[in-house]
Design an enzyme around this catalytic site. Sequence first.
Site: not given
Length: 144
Positions: A101-102, A116-118
């Site tokens: 992710g980002h 942390y967008c996973i």
Amino acid sequence: MKETKEELRQRIGEEAYQVTQNAATERAFTGKYDEFFEDGIYVDVVSGEPLFSSKDKYNSGCGWPAFTQPINNRMVTNHEDNSFGMHRVEVRSRQAQSHLGHVFNDGPQDRGGLRYCINSAALQFIPVAELDEKGYGEYKKLFD
């Protein structure tokens, strides 16, 4: 012997394959771990490397699982991502180099300020009760 792309696709499923190997993104609010808050750790669906703890997970409202930090900063690598006309920081697992992710700097300030967008499809959840039997016993200390 190294797993072929087709063997990997069969083992982890099409969505996980597209996310981890081709940097796809699952649709917001559709992932199984978005609204999931049991105690345990999240590992790379490809390699099993430990990535995130439920202790660092929070509901950001973004539609994907959000964490304030990885279990260990050495477990992930960051890469510049300028796709789709945006400037973002891509997060990959260190060992398998799976796209996860980002990471953004709009997380909770009292917990370091990172989000942390996973993708759920990139993760496998290991409950605390199964850490020993699945080979992750060293991470039980996170839940003492």
